[in-house]
Scaffold this motif. Structure first.
Motif, PDB file in Angstrom:
ATOM      1  N   SER A  65      -9.644 -36.972  15.772  1.00 17.48           N
ATOM      2  CA  SER A  65      -9.420 -35.740  15.021  1.00 17.48           C
ATOM      3  C   SER A  65      -9.112 -34.593  15.976  1.00 17.48           C
ATOM      4  O   SER A  65      -9.684 -34.486  17.051  1.00 17.48           O
ATOM      5  CB  SER A  65     -10.663 -35.406  14.187  1.00 17.48           C
ATOM      6  OG  SER A  65     -10.588 -34.107  13.692  1.00 17.48           O
ATOM      7  N   GLN A  89      -7.179 -36.561   1.234  1.00 19.98           N
ATOM      8  CA  GLN A  89      -7.552 -35.574   2.238  1.00 19.98           C
ATOM      9  C   GLN A  89      -6.302 -34.962   2.860  1.00 19.98           C
ATOM     10  O   GLN A  89      -5.449 -35.678   3.375  1.00 19.98           O
ATOM     11  CB  GLN A  89      -8.383 -36.233   3.319  1.00 19.98           C
ATOM     12  CG  GLN A  89      -8.831 -35.250   4.401  1.00 19.98           C
ATOM     13  CD  GLN A  89      -9.527 -35.962   5.527  1.00 19.98           C
ATOM     14  OE1 GLN A  89      -9.664 -37.166   5.476  1.00 19.98           O
ATOM     15  NE2 GLN A  89      -9.958 -35.229   6.519  1.00 19.98           N
ATOM     16  N   LYS A 125      -3.708 -33.592   5.303  1.00 26.84           N
ATOM     17  CA  LYS A 125      -3.494 -33.687   6.752  1.00 26.84           C
ATOM     18  C   LYS A 125      -2.500 -32.597   7.115  1.00 26.84           C
ATOM     19  O   LYS A 125      -1.294 -32.756   6.968  1.00 26.84           O
ATOM     20  CB  LYS A 125      -2.970 -35.072   7.120  1.00 26.84           C
ATOM     21  CG  LYS A 125      -3.934 -36.180   6.674  1.00 26.84           C
ATOM     22  CD  LYS A 125      -3.442 -37.532   7.121  1.00 26.84           C
ATOM     23  CE  LYS A 125      -4.331 -38.646   6.615  1.00 26.84           C
ATOM     24  NZ  LYS A 125      -5.738 -38.479   6.928  1.00 26.84           N
ATOM     25  N   PRO A 130     -13.961 -36.318   0.518  1.00 30.19           N
ATOM     26  CA  PRO A 130     -13.942 -36.454   1.976  1.00 30.19           C
ATOM     27  C   PRO A 130     -14.523 -35.238   2.701  1.00 30.19           C
ATOM     28  O   PRO A 130     -15.216 -35.383   3.714  1.00 30.19           O
ATOM     29  CB  PRO A 130     -12.447 -36.621   2.302  1.00 30.19           C
ATOM     30  CG  PRO A 130     -11.866 -37.200   1.063  1.00 30.19           C
ATOM     31  CD  PRO A 130     -12.633 -36.578  -0.061  1.00 30.19           C
ATOM     32  N   HIS A 170     -16.666 -43.716   6.669  1.00 30.47           N
ATOM     33  CA  HIS A 170     -15.528 -42.964   6.133  1.00 30.47           C
ATOM     34  C   HIS A 170     -14.556 -42.616   7.264  1.00 30.47           C
ATOM     35  O   HIS A 170     -14.963 -42.191   8.337  1.00 30.47           O
ATOM     36  CB  HIS A 170     -16.042 -41.684   5.458  1.00 30.47           C
ATOM     37  CG  HIS A 170     -14.955 -40.787   4.969  1.00 30.47           C
ATOM     38  ND1 HIS A 170     -14.835 -39.479   5.366  1.00 30.47           N
ATOM     39  CD2 HIS A 170     -13.926 -41.018   4.122  1.00 30.47           C
ATOM     40  CE1 HIS A 170     -13.786 -38.936   4.774  1.00 30.47           C
ATOM     41  NE2 HIS A 170     -13.220 -39.847   4.018  1.00 30.47           N
ATOM     42  N   GLU A 171     -13.288 -42.823   7.027  1.00 28.38           N
ATOM     43  CA  GLU A 171     -12.213 -42.561   8.005  1.00 28.38           C
ATOM     44  C   GLU A 171     -12.352 -43.404   9.266  1.00 28.38           C
ATOM     45  O   GLU A 171     -11.883 -43.010  10.342  1.00 28.38           O
ATOM     46  CB  GLU A 171     -12.174 -41.065   8.375  1.00 28.38           C
ATOM     47  CG  GLU A 171     -11.799 -40.149   7.215  1.00 28.38           C
ATOM     48  CD  GLU A 171     -11.643 -38.703   7.641  1.00 28.38           C
ATOM     49  OE1 GLU A 171     -10.776 -38.020   7.086  1.00 28.38           O
ATOM     50  OE2 GLU A 171     -12.382 -38.243   8.539  1.00 28.38           O
ATOM     51  N   ARG A 179     -12.110 -43.257  13.148  1.00 27.07           N
ATOM     52  CA  ARG A 179     -12.161 -41.932  13.784  1.00 27.07           C
ATOM     53  C   ARG A 179     -13.545 -41.639  14.353  1.00 27.07           C
ATOM     54  O   ARG A 179     -13.676 -40.925  15.353  1.00 27.07           O
ATOM     55  CB  ARG A 179     -11.769 -40.849  12.778  1.00 27.07           C
ATOM     56  CG  ARG A 179     -10.295 -40.861  12.405  1.00 27.07           C
ATOM     57  CD  ARG A 179      -9.962 -39.722  11.459  1.00 27.07           C
ATOM     58  NE  ARG A 179     -10.136 -38.436  12.103  1.00 27.07           N
ATOM     59  CZ  ARG A 179     -10.097 -37.269  11.469  1.00 27.07           C
ATOM     60  NH1 ARG A 179      -9.908 -37.256  10.159  1.00 27.07           N
ATOM     61  NH2 ARG A 179     -10.256 -36.133  12.125  1.00 27.07           N
TER      62      ARG A 179
END
Length: 783
Positions: free
Chosen positions: A428, A584, A586, A609, A642-643, A646
């Motif tokens: 991120s 989500q 971006k 999210p 989640h995600e 990352r």
């Protein structure tokens, strides 16, 4: 009775007012042949005889109208010659011409009646019908005939007729509409009657105790009377009265433009709340002001009209005006310049320019604040305002959510390499710590969520700067506050939404929380009915913004509480294939590195999210302190799914902490952890190579998820579809089973096998269930 006169030939059209010698001579002879006693009955008897004769003649003419119109006319011409002062004869003649729709002749007869019989009720009934046609928007044949009839009258008579018709009206609204008709047709009467009509309407509004400024009296004054007054150079008005009228106009137009769907529903009858929230339903509704027709209630270009009034009032008050049309940015820049030297003027000039700054800046503020709110929450307003547009909510970015540089890269380095193999690591951009407080704040938004994002953010900027200017000087502050109090702007839901976003932008989080509580109170009064099972859009907006503000203040338990309350309102859509397509945003922008605010879609799938980010940020701080907190660490592991990947670095730090502790207890592990990489890592911890870490991950038997485990021979085929493409299924199966088949307890081995079979479950559904079911436990962890 003498014989009736012979009707003229068809080609000889009789004219009203012609001679009737034949009937007259016969009538005279008949009277002459009467006995003396009958011929001298006294004055009363003569009147009764004349009245009887008139009634007979009118009755006879009426009888002839269906069969022989010209004979009927001949009778009435004769009758008028004999009795020119009788109203019934004149009225019958008019009725025949009106019914035949002969505009010119009917107009002449109406004029005669108006001049000769001004006190007859029937005349005023006719005039009332005609003036109603003049005020009516209808285009039917009868209405057009009546308008044409009126146009045949001399201008002087038209004016006098309208003026006297006004005096006959006892209803304030009807009287105002009649007088307005006079002012429009005869502008020279504006000087005499314009201001008086305006004051009458404002007085009527006060007497009738109207709840809203959007009422029939204010509408007629602002939209119809006021332009006639201020655009007439012969009408002399003091500056104080001009400011009063400008104030009334601004209050009306702003309330009209920003009226909510709840206000409209008062005129639409009871509706299902989901229909009210539906933009497509809203766009088909018509707003009607009580006391006016639907057409009269519709106002085109209200903002344009308001700024036109501002311009005219400014010229009359001798403001420092710029020639030509200026943008809102130009107006604001001009007002900022004027503020720099406003204190140098004497008292009279100071008041004049103070009013210029206040009213000009105030209207720029309300226009741009409305423009911003109507784009981020279009369902709040009436009309076809981007019916398919997603509502947006302004939120603080959650910085550095997955970033951490203190990971011991020597421990489990082989596992980290294996997890990262064959795929590009996506980190991120929040990993870079933004020091946003020292810089100008930026707002980012996905172009797909807001097509006109540049214009909307510019409106937000202009509204903020206008607000700051209005409070920059004490004199401006005092006047603007007085106006807001008189308008009761504290009850405007849409304005509170803007002010809340502005306060959040300014970083005043405690003040923002107070504003959000005020907003919640307004929502309760505006929309008492909530959408069943889903919670209103306004409720979701307030909860997520409260969570964001509490997090910015470091109040993590309150953050968690608001997030979990919001999770109860979220309904996840069912997705095929066991996967959720996350919404989500971006955001890609040249300001991305320094941005610390985002406009997020205010939908369940997009907000969830963000909620998970907040929860992870709250528990991460507690999980990685020097003191041990297995519960917080377990929550972090669940949320890191989640995600994925990352949060891979943070997960490896959690594994490193567990290794340092030598044991780990989290009984919800098998309820909510379904990520194959995480399962592999925890299975590895139980092996000799992994350090033989003591893991207490099994819940009580009753708490175990009753999922049928596949036979060992089928295990590889079961989780082939849910593994990452870059991971070899055979290696993964071998890794999981090698740690749980060498002397470990049977229940742990079975639980791990069951968990591998759950890897295809919808992760967002699992995490949503985690937030709902473990709400009390999550809050206790942050106590």
């Amino acid at each position: 009775m003498a014989a009736s006169p012979r009707a003229p030939r068809r080609h000889a059209v009789p004219r009203w007012g012609g001679s009737a010698a034949e009937l007259g001579s016969r009538r005279a002879a008949a009277h002459a042949r009467r006995p003396a006693a009958e011929a001298e009955p006294g004055r009363a008897g003569c009147k009764m005889s004349a009245q009887g004769d008139c009634e007979f003649l009118v009755k006879r003419a009426r009888e002839l109208v269906p069969g022989d119109l010209w004979a009927a006319k001949a009778w009435l011409i004769t009758a008028r010659s004999l009795y020119p002062a009788d109203f019934n004869i004149q009225y019958e003649m008019y009725t025949i011409e009106r019914n035949a729709e002969r505009t010119a002749s009917a107009g002449r007869l109406l004029y005669d009646m108006f001049v000769n019989f001004p006190d007859q009720p029937a005349v005023w009934r006719e005039i009332s019908v005609i003036t109603s046609a003049l005020r009516n928007d209808s285009q039917d044949k009868q209405t057009q005939f009546l308008r044409g009839l009126f146009e045949t009258l001399p201008g002087r008579v038209q004016c006098e007729m309208l003026l006297k018709a006004t005096e006959q009206c006892f209803n304030t609204l009807e009287r105002a509409e009649m007088l307005l008709l006079l002012l429009r047709r005869f502008p020279e009467t504006v000087v005499q009657h314009g201001v008086g009509l305006g004051e009458t309407l404002l007085d009527a509004e006060s007497i009738e105790d109207q709840e809203s400024p959007v009422n029939c009296f204010r509408k007629l004054f602002v939209c119809d009377v006021l332009p006639l007054i201020i655009n007439n150079p012969d009408v002399r008005l003091p500056a104080s009265l001009l400011y009063k009228y400008l104030n009334k106009a601004a209050e009306f137009y702003i309330n009209y433009v920003t009226r909510s769907t709840q206000t409209e529903s008062q005129y639409q009858g009871s509706q299902d709340s989901s229909d009210i929230m539906s933009p497509s339903k809203r766009s088909s509704q018509k707003y009607v002001i009580d006391g006016l027709t639907e057409k009269s209630s519709q106002i085109t270009d209200p903002w344009e009209r308001l700024f036109k009034i501002l311009s005219v009032v400014g010229m009359r008050c001798e403001w420092q005006m710029d020639k030509g049309r200026r943008s809102f940015g130009d107006i604001l820049h001009r007002m900022k310049d004027l503020c720099r030297y406003i204190s140098n003027f004497d008292s009279e000039a100071h008041i004049k320019y103070k009013n210029q700054v206040v009213y000009s800046t105030m209207l720029v503020f309300f226009k741009n604040a409305f423009q911003y709110v109507s784009n981020i929450q279009p369902s709040l307003f009436q009309g076809p305002n981007a019916p398919n547009q997603t509502p947006l909510v302004l939120l603080e970015d959650v910085p550095n959510i997955y970033g951490d540089t203190d990971i011991d890269r020597n421990k489990h380095i082989h596992k980290k390499r294996k997890l990262a193999e064959g795929r590009e690591k996506t980190m991120s951009s929040d990993d870079e710590d933004p020091s946003g407080k020292a810089r100008s704040r930026h707002i980012t938004v996905n172009k797909a969520d807001l097509a006109n994002s540049i214009e909307v953010l510019e409106s937000f900027k202009l509204a903020r700067e206008s607000w700051e200017l209005l409070y920059s000087l004490e004199s401006l502050d005092k006047e603007f506050t007085r106006i807001c109090l008189s308008w009761k702007t504290e009850t405007w839901l849409w304005l509170r939404i803007f002010l809340t976003d502005m306060i959040i932008y300014q970083g005043q989080y405690k003040k923002a929380i107070s504003s959000l509580h005020h907003l919640a109170a307004l929502q309760g009064s505006h929309s008492p009915q909530q959408i069943t099972g889903q919670g209103s859009l306004e409720n979701q907006r307030a909860l997520i913004q409260l969570a964001s503000c509490h997090f910015a203040l470091g109040e993590y338990r309150q953050t968690c509480e608001k997030v979990l309350d919001l999770m109860c309102c979220i309904l996840l859509p069912i997705q095929e294939g066991g996967k959720v397509q996350e919404e989500q945003p971006k955001v890609k922008s040249k300001f991305r590195k320094g941005s610390d605010l985002k406009l997020w879609p205010c939908t369940s799938r997009a907000i969830m999210p963000y909620c998970l980010h907040l929860l992870l940020a709250c528990f991460k701080l507690r999980a990685f302190t020097d003191s041990r907190d297995d519960m917080a660490l377990g929550h972090v592991v669940v949320l890191l799914q989640h995600e994925w990947p990352r949060g891979e670095n943070l997960f490896l730090k959690a594994i490193n902490k567990i290794c340092q502790q030598g044991n780990f207890q989290y009984e919800n592990f098998f309820n909510y952890v379904t990520n194959i990489d995480m399962l592999e890592e925890f299975a590895y911890l139980r092996t000799q190579e992994g350090g033989k870490i003591h893991l207490e991950l099994l819940p009580n038997q009753a708490m175990l998820i009753k999922t049928s485990s596949p036979p060992m021979g089928l295990l590889q085929q079961e989780f082939i579809p849910v593994l990452q493409p870059s991971i070899q299924t055979a290696d993964r199966h071998h890794t999981v089973t090698r740690g749980i088949t060498k002397g470990v307890k049977e229940d742990f081995r079975l639980a791990m096998e069951r968990q591998v079979s759950r890897c295809g479950e919808n992760l967002m559904v699992v995490l949503h269930r985690f937030c709902i079911n473990e709400k009390i436990l999550l809050l206790q962890t942050l106590a």
